[in-house]
Design a protein around this motif. Structure first.
Motif, PDB file in Angstrom:
ATOM      1  N   VAL A 349       0.838  -1.208   0.000  1.00 56.24           N
ATOM      2  CA  VAL A 349       0.000   0.000   0.000  1.00 56.24           C
ATOM      3  C   VAL A 349       0.871   1.254   0.000  1.00 56.24           C
ATOM      4  O   VAL A 349       0.591   2.215  -0.734  1.00 56.24           O
ATOM      5  N   LYS A 350       1.931   1.262   0.817  1.00 54.98           N
ATOM      6  CA  LYS A 350       2.814   2.432   0.868  1.00 54.98           C
ATOM      7  C   LYS A 350       3.529   2.638  -0.464  1.00 54.98           C
ATOM      8  O   LYS A 350       3.749   3.775  -0.905  1.00 54.98           O
ATOM      9  N   THR A 351       3.888   1.536  -1.118  1.00 55.89           N
ATOM     10  CA  THR A 351       4.503   1.649  -2.445  1.00 55.89           C
ATOM     11  C   THR A 351       3.512   2.240  -3.445  1.00 55.89           C
ATOM     12  O   THR A 351       3.877   3.088  -4.265  1.00 55.89           O
ATOM     13  N   ALA A 352       2.262   1.790  -3.350  1.00 51.61           N
ATOM     14  CA  ALA A 352       1.223   2.325  -4.240  1.00 51.61           C
ATOM     15  C   ALA A 352       1.052   3.827  -4.037  1.00 51.61           C
ATOM     16  O   ALA A 352       0.910   4.580  -5.001  1.00 51.61           O
ATOM     17  N   GLU A 353       1.063   4.263  -2.772  1.00 52.91           N
ATOM     18  CA  GLU A 353       0.948   5.698  -2.492  1.00 52.91           C
ATOM     19  C   GLU A 353       2.152   6.460  -3.051  1.00 52.91           C
ATOM     20  O   GLU A 353       1.995   7.565  -3.593  1.00 52.91           O
ATOM     21  N   PHE A 354       3.338   5.890  -2.944  1.00 49.78           N
ATOM     22  CA  PHE A 354       4.548   6.510  -3.481  1.00 49.78           C
ATOM     23  C   PHE A 354       4.462   6.657  -5.006  1.00 49.78           C
ATOM     24  O   PHE A 354       4.781   7.726  -5.562  1.00 49.78           O
ATOM     25  N   VAL A 362       0.414   3.959 -15.211  1.00 51.65           N
ATOM     26  CA  VAL A 362       0.483   2.536 -15.581  1.00 51.65           C
ATOM     27  C   VAL A 362       1.532   1.874 -14.694  1.00 51.65           C
ATOM     28  O   VAL A 362       2.613   2.435 -14.479  1.00 51.65           O
ATOM     29  N   ILE A 363       1.231   0.692 -14.189  1.00 50.04           N
ATOM     30  CA  ILE A 363       2.227  -0.098 -13.469  1.00 50.04           C
ATOM     31  C   ILE A 363       2.208  -1.509 -14.040  1.00 50.04           C
ATOM     32  O   ILE A 363       1.137  -2.046 -14.385  1.00 50.04           O
ATOM     33  N   ILE A 364       3.383  -2.105 -14.162  1.00 50.82           N
ATOM     34  CA  ILE A 364       3.499  -3.468 -14.686  1.00 50.82           C
ATOM     35  C   ILE A 364       4.006  -4.359 -13.555  1.00 50.82           C
ATOM     36  O   ILE A 364       5.070  -4.103 -12.987  1.00 50.82           O
ATOM     37  N   VAL A 365       3.217  -5.375 -13.209  1.00 55.04           N
ATOM     38  CA  VAL A 365       3.561  -6.249 -12.087  1.00 55.04           C
ATOM     39  C   VAL A 365       3.309  -7.707 -12.460  1.00 55.04           C
ATOM     40  O   VAL A 365       2.574  -7.996 -13.402  1.00 55.04           O
ATOM     41  N   HIS A 374      -6.518  -2.252  -5.007  1.00 54.63           N
ATOM     42  CA  HIS A 374      -7.596  -1.269  -4.857  1.00 54.63           C
ATOM     43  C   HIS A 374      -7.040   0.162  -4.803  1.00 54.63           C
ATOM     44  O   HIS A 374      -7.696   1.095  -5.265  1.00 54.63           O
ATOM     45  N   LYS A 375      -5.840   0.302  -4.270  1.00 58.98           N
ATOM     46  CA  LYS A 375      -5.221   1.623  -4.240  1.00 58.98           C
ATOM     47  C   LYS A 375      -4.938   2.114  -5.656  1.00 58.98           C
ATOM     48  O   LYS A 375      -5.252   3.260  -6.010  1.00 58.98           O
ATOM     49  N   PHE A 376      -4.368   1.249  -6.481  1.00 56.83           N
ATOM     50  CA  PHE A 376      -4.110   1.609  -7.883  1.00 56.83           C
ATOM     51  C   PHE A 376      -5.429   1.821  -8.638  1.00 56.83           C
ATOM     52  O   PHE A 376      -5.575   2.782  -9.402  1.00 56.83           O
ATOM     53  N   HIS A 377      -6.368   0.924  -8.406  1.00 55.31           N
ATOM     54  CA  HIS A 377      -7.647   0.974  -9.110  1.00 55.31           C
ATOM     55  C   HIS A 377      -8.389   2.276  -8.804  1.00 55.31           C
ATOM     56  O   HIS A 377      -8.908   2.936  -9.710  1.00 55.31           O
ATOM     57  N   ASP A 378      -8.420   2.657  -7.527  1.00 58.13           N
ATOM     58  CA  ASP A 378      -9.123   3.879  -7.140  1.00 58.13           C
ATOM     59  C   ASP A 378      -8.419   5.136  -7.630  1.00 58.13           C
ATOM     60  O   ASP A 378      -9.034   6.198  -7.707  1.00 58.13           O
TER      61      ASP A 378
END
Length: 411
Positions: A349-354, A362-365, A374-378
């Motif tokens: 979650v903290k990485t998503a916020e960063f 766009v993020i590739i994982v 959900h953090k990325f989606h929202d």
């Protein structure tokens, strides 16, 4: 205050006004006949006409309270606007009547008996009508009722006509009956101006014109600051009585599913409700935006630039490479340390916020848990799947158009 409650408050004010006008017309008529004051009798007749105006406003507001039917899916709210137009026409006719009375008294000034009694009734009329006008102005402005405000304006002009009667009686007492005619002519100009202004506003509202352009720009700026909105393409608002109906077309920051569209629409509606009083319904059309400029985040194990080896983790990865592309062409890149890599809890979650703070869209994982998903989606960040047969950033970018979108958590 809810719309129905506001309509009831307006109807109550019109009912109270009607009762007060009936009482006032009876007093002025009786005193006018007893004293022989033709101006007071004329003012009583004028007040009697105002009774029908208040009744019309009351009927219009009561009609607006009716529930929507098959033939009126948007409700009966515009009955209030129709009444406002009718009242404004009565205001203009009142001005014509005052001019006629002024010209008549110039040719044949009236002699008044029992002048003290007539003067007292006229002064009482001024005070009562002024109090009524302020009462209707207050309620009309509180609930935003065009008809009630128009009726209050009508009553306010009647204050002047009643003051003319006072002046006429005083003029008769001092031997200057011509003051009556002069005052009426001046007041009639004010009445015409008020009547025409009210009629214009009522007619434009009935034609669905939106007169407050500043509110449109305020709404546009507020909605464009909502995360996930690229821009606002169109805003249409129309007033119907006390309530407002609206339509809006926005472009989202990339593609989004139906659930996210519903969430975004509700958020937009809440923002608009803060700006527009009595917003009854807002239809929001969300169109996915085309992302010509991409800022891609890719987890990597080292800082060797485009030759960096890919990492299969979101939170544990030591580095992220940010790749900027425009129309699928590489513009620039830079490698940054992941500040959440050494955390014991909520690394994902903290990485998503960063990454969100860095403006990533766009993020590739390889795999993603529920929290970061959900953090990325929202945040309208598109999540693409990392293929197993690719080892470095350069090879991954070359296959960017082939990657699948991840639509749910994989861990």
């Amino acid at each position: 205050m809810a719309v129905k409650e506001e309509l009831r408050a307006g109807a109550k004010a019109s009912r109270n006004s009607t009762i007060a006008l009936i009482f006032l017309a009876a007093i002025k008529g009786s005193v006018g006949f007893y004293s022989g004051s033709s101006s007071l009798i004329a003012d009583a007749i004028h007040t009697s006409m105002d009774i029908f105006t208040s009744l019309a406003v009351w009927v219009g507001l009561k009609l607006s309270l009716k529930s929507s039917g098959e033939h009126f899916p948007y409700g009966y709210y515009k009955a209030e606007n129709l009444v406002a137009l009718f009242v404004s026409l009565l205001i203009i006719l009142s001005g014509v009547e005052l001019v006629r009375e002024a010209l008549s008294t110039i040719r044949d000034p009236a002699e008044i008996e029992f002048q003290g009694l007539a003067l007292g009734a006229a002064v009482f009329s001024v005070i009562t009508i002024y109090a009524l006008s302020q009462y209707k102005f207050r309620v009309g402005n509180e609930i935003g009722s065009q008809a009630l405000i128009a009726d209050a304006t009508h009553s306010y002009t009647d204050v002047f006509s009643s003051m003319v009667v006072v002046v006429a009686i005083i003029g008769s007492m001092l031997g200057m009956p011509w003051l009556d005619s002069l005052g009426v002519l001046v007041i009639s100009v004010v009445i015409f101006k008020l009547g025409i202004s009210t009629a214009k506003e009522s007619a434009l509202t009935l034609m669905d014109a939106w007169l407050d352009r500043d509110s449109i720009e305020t709404i546009r700026e507020s909605v464009e600051h909502i995360p996930g909105v690229n821009r606002v393409d169109d805003i249409r608002l129309r007033r119907s009585g006390l309530v407002v109906f609206g339509e809006m077309q926005v472009e989202s920051a990339g593609e989004c599913d139906l659930k996210r569209v519903e969430f975004l629409s509700a958020e937009i509606e809440e923002v608009v409700k803060d700006k527009i009083k009595n917003l009854e319904h807002l239809s929001v059309d969300v169109k996915p935006g085309k992302m010509s400029e991409l800022r891609i985040a890719i987890p990597v194990a080292g800082s060797e630039g485009l030759q960096s080896k890919l990492s299969r983790h979101i939170g544990k990865t030591p580095y992220y490479i940010f790749v900027d592309m425009e129309d699928n062409k590489l513009k620039n890149w830079n490698v940054v340390e992941n500040p959440a890599a050494d955390l014991e809890r909520k690394r994902g979650v903290k990485t998503a916020e960063f990454l969100e703070e860095k403006g990533v869209n766009v993020i590739i994982v390889k795999d993603i848990g529920e929290g970061p998903f959900h953090k990325f989606h929202d945040s309208f960040i598109r999540i693409l799947g990392m293929p197993d047969d690719v080892d470095d950033v350069q090879a991954l970018i070359e296959r960017i158009t082939e990657l699948d979108v991840i639509t749910s958590p994989t861990e």
